[in-house]
Write an enzyme that holds these catalytic residues in place. Structure first.
Site, mmCIF file in Angstrom:
data_model
loop_
_atom_site.group_PDB
_atom_site.id
_atom_site.type_symbol
_atom_site.label_atom_id
_atom_site.label_comp_id
_atom_site.label_asym_id
_atom_site.label_seq_id
_atom_site.Cartn_x
_atom_site.Cartn_y
_atom_site.Cartn_z
ATOM 1 N N LYS A 22 -44.725 -0.269 1.582
ATOM 2 C CA LYS A 22 -43.560 0.478 2.083
ATOM 3 C C LYS A 22 -42.268 -0.122 1.556
ATOM 4 O O LYS A 22 -41.376 0.598 1.094
ATOM 5 C CB LYS A 22 -43.546 0.439 3.613
ATOM 6 C CG LYS A 22 -42.224 0.910 4.225
ATOM 7 C CD LYS A 22 -42.215 0.832 5.732
ATOM 8 C CE LYS A 22 -41.845 -0.509 6.312
ATOM 9 N NZ LYS A 22 -40.394 -0.800 6.355
ATOM 10 N N ASN A 23 -42.163 -1.455 1.646
ATOM 11 C CA ASN A 23 -40.885 -2.076 1.289
ATOM 12 C C ASN A 23 -40.621 -2.100 -0.216
ATOM 13 O O ASN A 23 -39.518 -2.414 -0.643
ATOM 14 C CB ASN A 23 -40.785 -3.493 1.867
ATOM 15 C CG ASN A 23 -40.530 -3.459 3.362
ATOM 16 O OD1 ASN A 23 -40.284 -2.397 3.938
ATOM 17 N ND2 ASN A 23 -40.582 -4.618 4.000
ATOM 18 N N ARG A 91 -32.543 1.556 8.242
ATOM 19 C CA ARG A 91 -31.500 0.731 7.642
ATOM 20 C C ARG A 91 -31.580 0.689 6.119
ATOM 21 O O ARG A 91 -30.569 0.533 5.450
ATOM 22 C CB ARG A 91 -31.599 -0.694 8.179
ATOM 23 C CG ARG A 91 -31.226 -0.856 9.620
ATOM 24 C CD ARG A 91 -31.305 -2.316 9.983
ATOM 25 N NE ARG A 91 -30.717 -3.115 8.923
ATOM 26 C CZ ARG A 91 -29.430 -3.383 8.797
ATOM 27 N NH1 ARG A 91 -28.584 -2.945 9.681
ATOM 28 N NH2 ARG A 91 -28.993 -4.108 7.796
ATOM 29 N N CYS A 115 -29.880 -3.187 14.952
ATOM 30 C CA CYS A 115 -31.187 -2.580 15.185
ATOM 31 C C CYS A 115 -31.900 -3.484 16.153
ATOM 32 O O CYS A 115 -31.380 -4.538 16.514
ATOM 33 C CB CYS A 115 -31.963 -2.446 13.889
ATOM 34 S SG CYS A 115 -32.450 -4.021 13.225
ATOM 35 N N ARG A 120 -28.050 -7.585 11.788
ATOM 36 C CA ARG A 120 -28.312 -7.212 10.394
ATOM 37 C C ARG A 120 -27.098 -6.596 9.679
ATOM 38 O O ARG A 120 -27.093 -5.407 9.347
ATOM 39 C CB ARG A 120 -29.506 -6.253 10.319
ATOM 40 C CG ARG A 120 -30.763 -6.883 10.813
ATOM 41 C CD ARG A 120 -31.926 -5.933 10.793
ATOM 42 N NE ARG A 120 -32.644 -5.913 9.524
ATOM 43 C CZ ARG A 120 -33.765 -5.228 9.329
ATOM 44 N NH1 ARG A 120 -34.281 -4.501 10.281
ATOM 45 N NH2 ARG A 120 -34.364 -5.265 8.166
ATOM 46 N N ASP A 304 -42.019 -10.615 8.552
ATOM 47 C CA ASP A 304 -42.749 -9.384 8.894
ATOM 48 C C ASP A 304 -44.199 -9.665 9.313
ATOM 49 O O ASP A 304 -44.919 -8.739 9.670
ATOM 50 C CB ASP A 304 -42.736 -8.402 7.710
ATOM 51 C CG ASP A 304 -41.371 -7.749 7.531
ATOM 52 O OD1 ASP A 304 -40.512 -7.874 8.425
ATOM 53 O OD2 ASP A 304 -41.160 -7.104 6.478
ATOM 54 N N ILE A 326 -35.164 -15.852 10.181
ATOM 55 C CA ILE A 326 -34.533 -14.759 9.426
ATOM 56 C C ILE A 326 -33.749 -13.819 10.351
ATOM 57 O O ILE A 326 -32.614 -13.439 10.050
ATOM 58 C CB ILE A 326 -35.582 -13.935 8.638
ATOM 59 C CG1 ILE A 326 -36.513 -14.849 7.827
ATOM 60 C CG2 ILE A 326 -34.893 -12.892 7.748
ATOM 61 C CD1 ILE A 326 -35.924 -15.480 6.600
ATOM 62 N N ARG A 396 -44.027 4.268 11.203
ATOM 63 C CA ARG A 396 -43.004 4.009 10.179
ATOM 64 C C ARG A 396 -43.597 3.206 9.023
ATOM 65 O O ARG A 396 -43.152 3.349 7.886
ATOM 66 C CB ARG A 396 -41.840 3.211 10.779
ATOM 67 C CG ARG A 396 -41.042 3.981 11.795
ATOM 68 C CD ARG A 396 -39.834 3.203 12.210
ATOM 69 N NE ARG A 396 -39.043 2.808 11.035
ATOM 70 C CZ ARG A 396 -37.988 2.020 11.064
ATOM 71 N NH1 ARG A 396 -37.583 1.517 12.211
ATOM 72 N NH2 ARG A 396 -37.334 1.718 9.977
#
Ligand code: UD1
Length: 415
Positions: A22-23, A91, A115, A120, A304, A326, A396
């Site tokens: 996805k990223n 985002r 978020c 962020r 993640d 992070i 998502r």
């Protein structure tokens, strides 16, 4: 609203095909803005976030049409505004800023705002583009950016590592006038994948895979055909599913190197991982041990993967300390895991997890993407029934999560 019901306690066994990342897909789709020609992306997962990106690109004038697992992007930019209604959903919409500026000399992009996992900000994206000659002002919740002529190459030193800012500036720099150096750039595998696609489109980039990217701007980019790399976070998540249930899963297509420090932490915890030409084989035969982890930019332990690893540590022998460096508010899964019998205390940026012999099924609430999937993992291991509410977060970023887990023997269904 959909919910997921899991009856826990089954050791999973079988194989799971890992989807395209996805990223990686998100910035790669934005590359459709960088050329008049057709961009074909293979191995595109069916995910809500990618549908949102397609919606955003469509209103800029770029159509993203799926042909099986391939996405075909093409069209001409007709509108340089990214509206609040789409940006607030995701985002990563901010990634269109650099590409629009580079192509049409202007962009108006809604400020993403906060978020669930933290504030962020996007200051690094904006400062970098200013260094490249953009004039930027904020008004009514929007970023207004324009440039006279082309963006200019610049030497940009990031004060800390940002995946999104590296991607935004990398894309913009490919069409800037002259050389851009991105120092202290993010090194996530998704960035190397983006650079590979840009190079296939005619960009000149050196230092791919390192924290120093050197880009010689070119006047135009052409079409390309690019396969998206496998999703390392999906792979890591299903590795945790094998581990937490004491099972054995082959992660088809997954690559050990992409997992960075996550592999080492899983091995230390007592999970067996081996790489074959088909992917990764993950199994757990013996008990799990508590291991300390701290999230860091790649190749460090991925933020993640933090929630999923914490679910695993909840049933490990001994204690473990999980430190999040992070994002400032990424422990929303803790109260939900505790409702299932976990013993986790948060002190600032660290969570102390005291392993318990078993978790118990409960009704729990998903709060963000990775928190949701950590509750799925907990549910798979728990005694009794777990119901997870608000699963749209899961959709998502995880493709066919129930089907993939059910195929390995999980008792899981969407209700
Ligand atoms: C990306 C990933 C996300 C992952 C994160 C960190 C995508 C679509 N999302 O998010 O899944 O969790 O990397 O690996 O790829 N920051 C600033 N100013 C900025 C930019 C970032 O202060 O201008 C801060 C953020 O608030 C955060 C940290 O820097 O605390 C890292 O963020 P960043 O790497 O930019 O994450 P994203 O690109 O948003």
């Amino acid at each position: 609203m959909d919910r997921i019901k899991i009856k826990g306690g089954r050791a999973l066994a079988g194989a799971i095909q890992i989807s395209g990342a996805k990223n990686a897909a998100l910035p790669l789709m934005v590359c459709g803005l960088l050329t008049d020609e057709r961009l074909m992306l293979d191995n595109v997962a069916k995910l809500a976030d990618l549908a949102t990106m397609a919606e955003l690109l469509a209103q800029h004038g770029i159509a993203a049409e799926p042909v099986g697992r391939t996405l075909s992007l093409g069209g001409a930019i007709t509108n340089a505004e990214a509206p609040y209604d789409i940006v607030r959903k995701m985002r990563a919409s901010i990634l269109v800023l650099g590409a629009l500026l580079a192509r049409v000399g202007e962009a108006r992009v809604s400020l993403p705002g906060g978020c669930a996992i933290g504030t962020r900000p996007v200051d690094l994206h904006l400062k970098g583009l200013e260094q490249m000659g953009a004039q930027i002002s904020l008004d009514a919740g929007y970023i207004n950016a324009k440039v006279n002529g082309r963006l200019r190459g610049a030497e940009i030193m990031f004060p800390f590592v940002s995946v999104g800012a590296t991607e935004n500036l990398l894309m913009a720099a490919c069409l800037a006038d002259g050389q851009t150096i991105l120092a202290n750039a993010a090194r996530e595998p998704e960035i190397a994948d983006l650079a590979k696609c840009l190079i296939a489109m005619g960009a000149q980039i050196e230092g791919v895979g390192t924290d120093r990217l050197i880009i010689e701007g070119v006047s135009a980019l052409h079409g390309a055909h690019h396969p998206i790399l496998p999703d390392r976070i999906e792979a890591g998540t299903y590795a945790c599913a094998a581990a937490i249930t004491g099972g054995e899963i082959v992660l088809r297509g997954a690559r050990m190197a992409d997992l960075g420090a996550v592999t080492r932490s899983l091995l230390e915890a007592g999970v067996e991982i081996s790489e074959t030409d088909k992917g990764l084989q993950v199994k757990r035969l013996n008990g799990l041990h508590g291991v300390d982890v701290m999230t860091e930019p790649y190749p460090g332990f991925a933020t993640d993967m933090q929630a999923q690893f914490m679910a695993l540590m909840a049933v490990a022998e001994g204690a473990s300390m999980v430190t999040e460096t992070i994002f400032e508010n990424r422990f929303m899964h803790v109260p939900e895991l505790n409702r299932m019998g976990a013993r986790i205390n948060v002190h600032g940026a660290s969570a102390i997890v005291r392993g318990v012999p078993f978790l118990s099924g409960a009704q729990v609430m998903a709060t963000d993407l990775r928190a949701s999937v950590s509750l799925v993992l907990a549910g798979l291991a728990a005694r009794g029934e777990t119901i997870i509410n608000r699963v749209y977060h899961l959709d998502r970023g995880y493709e066919a999560v129930e089907e993939k887990l059910a195929a390995c023997g999980a008792d899981i269904e969407r209700i």
